[in-house]
Scaffold this active site. Structure first.
Site, short mmCIF file in Angstrom:
data_model
loop_
_atom_site.label_atom_id
_atom_site.label_comp_id
_atom_site.label_asym_id
_atom_site.label_seq_id
_atom_site.Cartn_x
_atom_site.Cartn_y
_atom_site.Cartn_z
N ASP A 52 0.84 -1.21 0.00
CA ASP A 52 0.00 0.00 0.00
C ASP A 52 0.87 1.26 0.00
O ASP A 52 0.61 2.20 -0.73
CB ASP A 52 -1.01 0.00 1.16
N ASP A 190 8.38 1.12 9.05
CA ASP A 190 8.93 2.22 8.27
C ASP A 190 10.31 1.93 7.75
O ASP A 190 10.72 2.48 6.74
CB ASP A 190 8.92 3.49 9.13
C1 GLA Z 1 0.53 -2.43 8.59
C2 GLA Z 1 0.18 -1.06 8.01
C3 GLA Z 1 -0.59 -1.20 6.70
C4 GLA Z 1 0.15 -2.13 5.74
C5 GLA Z 1 0.50 -3.45 6.43
C6 GLA Z 1 1.34 -4.35 5.57
O1 GLA Z 1 -0.61 -3.09 9.03
O2 GLA Z 1 -0.61 -0.34 8.93
O3 GLA Z 1 -0.78 0.06 6.13
O4 GLA Z 1 1.28 -1.50 5.19
O5 GLA Z 1 1.21 -3.21 7.63
O6 GLA Z 1 0.66 -4.73 4.42
#
Ligand code: GLA
Length: 407
Positions: A52, A190
């Protein structure tokens, strides 16, 4: 009303035992009745992991487990928070002096993220105080985004209490941003983002693009105007599977180590010395292609749709494990057990490195599946404890956040 604002549903509380119970608890806690209730669900990602933030579509699903908050706006500028679970202690703050503790985040800090996000968005000078009683059914720390659900719920609570409206999209954007007040950006997640941005940057340079303007792998694909499959071929040509050292990256880009650190690496990746560019980029482009394929199968519904969808989930898991390296031995074991006991597809879901798996199981096999997985996986004390937290459950697609008012 803002276009496509979250729904407001009139309800008969007597027919909704959970709301009715929450109302009674609220009255005994605060001495008056709530004016409205807000609900925000947890989520599970069916497919599309760690792409995403690279600009690609993903396929999450809201689950039935949720955060529900009973609310009474008050004339003072104090927000009082209480939780039906006695493990989560009461908290109160003045609306004008919100302090979010990033070092040891407690439940009320997530509420304050949503509160602050809405206050700042509207530049509210005189935000209303409120009494809130929260009831949550999303197992905590399970990768089902209970913290995001809490931030979203608090955002919608604050919006409604202050008589404002926003569309669902605007609310989602504000809540995603405001969750960063708690320092989500500083997590392992991150670091992955930084890795990927760098991968894009490299790829760009070798394809003659202005790499300084490429922030996400999706930007590289768009600029090159090629398909995801072609991007996978380009990776094979341009990147090598052996990890890149910082020296090699600097050489490829024609920049100094200082420039790499100040212009490209994030705070979290300053000291990283090995970058698996090929593997990470391969995961992102192949996972993005799997999401599109998954959607296509859902739309076209061929006779063997379930088998095809299950296969895509399994491929996604293998890519997460081998290319993105975001699995862990416990998740690997759980996926194996789920497949062994009748799941058509099974994969880790959410950020990974712990957390949760999602499996696709035919309805007629569900009961035996749950029984066998419970027996096979939840054997150790730690795992048994997780079971008490309702960590193993069947769910179907739930609905998004909404407000209830008494009919
Ligand atoms: C976390 C983040 C999401 C996404 C997932 C991995 O849950 O909050 O935005 O990036 O990791 O797909």
């Amino acid at each position: 009303m803002a276009a496509d604002a979250p729904d407001t549903l009139p309800v008969q509380l007597v027919e909704q035992p959970r709301l009715q119970k929450l109302k009674e608890m609220f009255i005994s806690k605060f001495g008056s009745a709530p004016k409205f209730y807000v609900r925000a669900p947890g989520r599970v990602n069916l497919i599309g992991e760690h792409i995403d933030y690279c600009g690609y579509a993903v396929l999450p699903m809201a689950i039935e487990q949720d955060i529900l908050i009973a609310v009474e706006p008050v004339k003072t500028q104090v927000v009082q928070l209480a939780n039906t679970n006695s493990l989560y202690l009461d908290f109160s703050t003045n609306v004008n002096s919100i302090q979010i503790n990033k070092t040891k985040p407690q439940w009320h800090n997530y509420f304050q993220c949503g509160l602050k996000g809405i206050q700042e968005h509207f530049g509210l000078n005189n935000p209303t105080g409120m009494n809130c009683l929260l009831d949550g059914t999303i197992p905590p720390s399970s990768g089902l985004s209970s913290s995001s659900a809490l931030v979203c719920c608090a955002g919608l609570v604050t919006l409604r209490a202050n008589g404002k409206t926003l569309s669902k999209v605007e609310l989602a954007e504000i809540c995603a941003k405001s969750e960063r007040y708690i320092g989500t950006e500083g997590g392992g997640m991150d670091q992955s983002i930084s890795f990927l941005a760098e991968e894009g940057t490299l790829l760009s340079k070798s394809k003659g693009l202005d790499w300084k303007r490429m922030l996400r792998l999706h930007d590289v694909q768009t600029k090159l105007g090629v398909s995801l499959e072609e991007m996978l071929t380009i990776i094979e040509e341009v990147l090598h599977p052996e990890p890149y050292s910082t020296e090699e990256i600097c050489k490829c880009l024609g920049i100094s180590l200082e420039e790499l650190r100040s212009q490209i690496l994030s705070q979290n990746t300053q000291d990283v010395s090995i970058f698996k560019l090929y593997q990470r980029a391969k995961h992102v482009y192949s996972e993005a292609a799997r999401v599109l394929e998954f959607k296509k199968i859902c739309n076209e519904a061929p006779a063997n749709a379930l088998q095809l969808l299950g296969e895509l989930m399994n491929q996604s898991y293998i890519s997460c494990k081998e290319m993105y390296e975001c699995s862990c031995p416990e998740l690997d074991r759980l996926v194996d057990i789920c497949l062994q006991f009748g799941a058509i597809g099974s994969r880790l879901t959410g950020a990974g490195w712990g957390g949760c798996t999602v499996s696709m199981v035919p309805t007629d096999k569900l009961n035996t599946f749950l029984k066998n997985v419970k027996k096979a996986y939840y054997q150790t004390d730690v795992q048994k404890l997780a079971l008490e937290n309702n960590s193993l459950f069947a769910t179907k697609p739930g609905r998004g956040a909404l407000v209830f008012v008494e009919a």
